[in-house]
Design a protein around this motif. Structure first.
Motif, PDB file in Angstrom:
ATOM      1  N   TYR A  96      11.407  -3.087  -5.206  1.00  0.00           N
ATOM      2  CA  TYR A  96      12.277  -3.568  -6.280  1.00  0.00           C
ATOM      3  C   TYR A  96      13.006  -2.411  -6.968  1.00  0.00           C
ATOM      4  N   LEU A  97      14.189  -2.720  -7.473  1.00  0.00           N
ATOM      5  CA  LEU A  97      14.910  -1.739  -8.276  1.00  0.00           C
ATOM      6  C   LEU A  97      14.145  -1.479  -9.568  1.00  0.00           C
ATOM      7  N   LYS A  98      13.650  -2.541 -10.199  1.00  0.00           N
ATOM      8  CA  LYS A  98      12.763  -2.466 -11.359  1.00  0.00           C
ATOM      9  C   LYS A  98      11.579  -3.389 -11.074  1.00  0.00           C
ATOM     10  N   THR A  99      10.385  -2.945 -11.381  1.00  0.00           N
ATOM     11  CA  THR A  99       9.210  -3.735 -11.012  1.00  0.00           C
ATOM     12  C   THR A  99       9.040  -4.988 -11.869  1.00  0.00           C
ATOM     13  N   GLN A 100       9.555  -4.962 -13.087  1.00  0.00           N
ATOM     14  CA  GLN A 100       9.406  -6.100 -13.991  1.00  0.00           C
ATOM     15  C   GLN A 100      10.661  -6.971 -13.974  1.00  0.00           C
ATOM     16  N   TYR A 101      10.447  -8.271 -14.238  1.00  0.00           N
ATOM     17  CA  TYR A 101      11.590  -9.159 -14.405  1.00  0.00           C
ATOM     18  C   TYR A 101      12.338  -8.766 -15.680  1.00  0.00           C
ATOM     19  N   LYS A 102      13.666  -8.722 -15.575  1.00  0.00           N
ATOM     20  CA  LYS A 102      14.496  -8.289 -16.682  1.00  0.00           C
ATOM     21  C   LYS A 102      15.383  -9.424 -17.188  1.00  0.00           C
TER      22      LYS A 102
ATOM     23  N   GLU B 250       0.814  -1.217   0.000  1.00  0.00           N
ATOM     24  CA  GLU B 250       0.000   0.000   0.000  1.00  0.00           C
ATOM     25  C   GLU B 250       0.852   1.274   0.000  1.00  0.00           C
ATOM     26  N   TYR B 251       2.149   1.110   0.016  1.00  0.00           N
ATOM     27  CA  TYR B 251       3.040   2.270   0.015  1.00  0.00           C
ATOM     28  C   TYR B 251       3.265   2.763  -1.421  1.00  0.00           C
ATOM     29  N   GLU B 252       3.555   4.037  -1.535  1.00  0.00           N
ATOM     30  CA  GLU B 252       3.980   4.562  -2.827  1.00  0.00           C
ATOM     31  C   GLU B 252       5.424   4.147  -3.062  1.00  0.00           C
ATOM     32  N   GLY B 253       5.719   3.683  -4.270  1.00  0.00           N
ATOM     33  CA  GLY B 253       7.051   3.179  -4.547  1.00  0.00           C
ATOM     34  C   GLY B 253       7.063   1.661  -4.538  1.00  0.00           C
ATOM     35  N   THR B 254       8.233   1.082  -4.601  1.00  0.00           N
ATOM     36  CA  THR B 254       8.368  -0.369  -4.700  1.00  0.00           C
ATOM     37  C   THR B 254       9.612  -0.838  -3.972  1.00  0.00           C
TER      38      THR B 254
ATOM     39  N   GLU C  98       5.720   5.657   1.986  1.00  0.00           N
ATOM     40  CA  GLU C  98       6.508   5.915   0.789  1.00  0.00           C
ATOM     41  C   GLU C  98       7.819   5.121   0.842  1.00  0.00           C
ATOM     42  N   LEU C  99       8.190   4.560  -0.295  1.00  0.00           N
ATOM     43  CA  LEU C  99       9.468   3.867  -0.446  1.00  0.00           C
ATOM     44  C   LEU C  99      10.310   4.632  -1.456  1.00  0.00           C
ATOM     45  N   ARG C 100      11.560   4.913  -1.068  1.00  0.00           N
ATOM     46  CA  ARG C 100      12.447   5.642  -1.976  1.00  0.00           C
ATOM     47  C   ARG C 100      13.783   4.931  -2.063  1.00  0.00           C
ATOM     48  N   THR C 101      14.251   4.733  -3.289  1.00  0.00           N
ATOM     49  CA  THR C 101      15.534   4.069  -3.498  1.00  0.00           C
ATOM     50  C   THR C 101      16.678   5.044  -3.245  1.00  0.00           C
TER      51      THR C 101
ATOM     52  N   ASN D  49      15.461  -7.304  -5.393  1.00  0.00           N
ATOM     53  CA  ASN D  49      14.642  -6.842  -4.280  1.00  0.00           C
ATOM     54  C   ASN D  49      15.544  -6.072  -3.324  1.00  0.00           C
ATOM     55  N   ILE D  50      15.356  -4.765  -3.257  1.00  0.00           N
ATOM     56  CA  ILE D  50      16.212  -3.927  -2.415  1.00  0.00           C
ATOM     57  C   ILE D  50      15.975  -4.218  -0.950  1.00  0.00           C
ATOM     58  N   PHE D  51      14.728  -4.431  -0.566  1.00  0.00           N
ATOM     59  CA  PHE D  51      14.380  -4.627   0.846  1.00  0.00           C
ATOM     60  C   PHE D  51      15.033  -5.885   1.409  1.00  0.00           C
ATOM     61  N   THR D  52      14.981  -6.978   0.667  1.00  0.00           N
ATOM     62  CA  THR D  52      15.574  -8.236   1.141  1.00  0.00           C
ATOM     63  C   THR D  52      17.008  -8.405   0.669  1.00  0.00           C
ATOM     64  N   ASP D  53      17.497  -7.484  -0.155  1.00  0.00           N
ATOM     65  CA  ASP D  53      18.835  -7.562  -0.736  1.00  0.00           C
ATOM     66  C   ASP D  53      19.024  -8.929  -1.397  1.00  0.00           C
ATOM     67  N   ALA D  54      18.156  -9.204  -2.369  1.00  0.00           N
ATOM     68  CA  ALA D  54      18.169 -10.526  -3.005  1.00  0.00           C
ATOM     69  C   ALA D  54      17.815 -10.426  -4.480  1.00  0.00           C
ATOM     70  N   LEU D  55      18.357 -11.359  -5.253  1.00  0.00           N
ATOM     71  CA  LEU D  55      18.007 -11.506  -6.660  1.00  0.00           C
ATOM     72  C   LEU D  55      16.877 -12.513  -6.758  1.00  0.00           C
ATOM     73  N   GLU D  56      15.708 -12.077  -7.216  1.00  0.00           N
ATOM     74  CA  GLU D  56      14.529 -12.930  -7.248  1.00  0.00           C
ATOM     75  C   GLU D  56      14.338 -13.578  -8.617  1.00  0.00           C
ATOM     76  N   TYR D  57      13.912 -14.827  -8.554  1.00  0.00           N
ATOM     77  CA  TYR D  57      13.675 -15.634  -9.762  1.00  0.00           C
ATOM     78  C   TYR D  57      12.352 -16.355  -9.574  1.00  0.00           C
ATOM     79  N   LYS D  58      11.521 -16.348 -10.630  1.00  0.00           N
ATOM     80  CA  LYS D  58      10.211 -16.994 -10.550  1.00  0.00           C
ATOM     81  C   LYS D  58      10.125 -18.135 -11.540  1.00  0.00           C
ATOM     82  N   GLU D  59       9.663 -19.282 -11.066  1.00  0.00           N
ATOM     83  CA  GLU D  59       9.487 -20.456 -11.911  1.00  0.00           C
ATOM     84  C   GLU D  59       8.085 -20.996 -11.674  1.00  0.00           C
TER      85      GLU D  59
END
Length: 234
Positions: free
Chosen positions: A42-48, A36-40, A151-154, A67-77
């Protein structure tokens, strides 16, 4: 003949993404606390489009997002969400940025492990940047019954690294020149001549390169860039 040519063009433009091996993945759950916060988060919202480089297995093309918050590279399968295993032997290139999991220490010995993006590589030093989140929680004004969303700000922070030790590079002219006080006058002249802007990444790289060159030109001084910076902050 035209059909064959058309099909071949389609195939050359299509990128095949392999599944990442399970031994470099750890299951995770999506962070929902800040939906519910403004911002994200993630560094980029879409998978790249990305390349995962495992020093043992080689390079595998995949789609990732950081994912900046968890400091992790996320992968979806399928419907399953994973983090790429955090180890210095596995890194990734996402949109041209190289993410390295580094087990750095501060000059005072504090652990600074995490994902860093390599900005500049030199025989003497390296410059990295790291992303963090500034989180502003929701507020409510009881007098006016007004609700202010969270609000979330990078935030991007730059680091100078030598021999696995890092120091944060201030993006303030006064503080940065104080950090490099042994060459302060030369750097002041360089800043004026080259019109260096401290918050521009390319200019920051040029300034550190100039400082390194000045150190090399004076053989009576230590060539370590971190030594003087550390002294200036004690």
């Amino acid at each position: 003949m035209k059909k064959i040519i058309f099909v071949s063009v389609l195939l050359t433009n299509f990128i095949f993404y392999a599944q990442l091996p399970q031994n470099i993945l750890t299951p995770t759950q999506r962070v929902t606390d800040y939906d519910e916060y403004e911002g994200t988060v993630y560094l980029k919202t879409q998978y790249k489009e990305a390349s995962v480089i495992d020093e043992k297995l080689g390079t595998i093309d995949a789609k990732l997002k950081y994912n900046i918050f968890t400091d992790a590279l996320e992968y979806k399968e399928d419907k399953n969400l994973y983090n790429v295993y955090k180890t210095p032997t596995v890194h990734a290139r996402i949109d041209g940025d190289y993410f390295y999991y580094c087990e750095f220490k501060s000059t005072r010995g504090t652990d600074r492990s995490g994902y860093y993006v390599l900005v500049e590589l030199n025989d003497q030093y390296r410059i990295y940047k790291k992303y963090t989140l500034k989180i502003k929680d929701p507020l409510s004004n009881e007098m006016t019954h007004t609700q202010y969303p969270g609000e979330l700000r990078t935030v991007t922070t730059y680091y100078l690294e030598e021999n696995n030790k890092i120091l944060e590079l201030p993006l303030n002219k006064k503080e940065l020149l104080a950090s490099f006080s042994d060459k302060e006058e030369e750097l002041k002249s360089y800043l004026k001549k080259e019109k260096i802007r401290f918050r521009k990444e390319e200019d920051l790289i040029r300034l550190i390169a100039k400082y390194n060159a000045l150190k090399i030109d004076n053989p009576t001084q230590t060539r370590s860039l971190l030594s003087n910076v550390e002294k200036s902050r004690r």
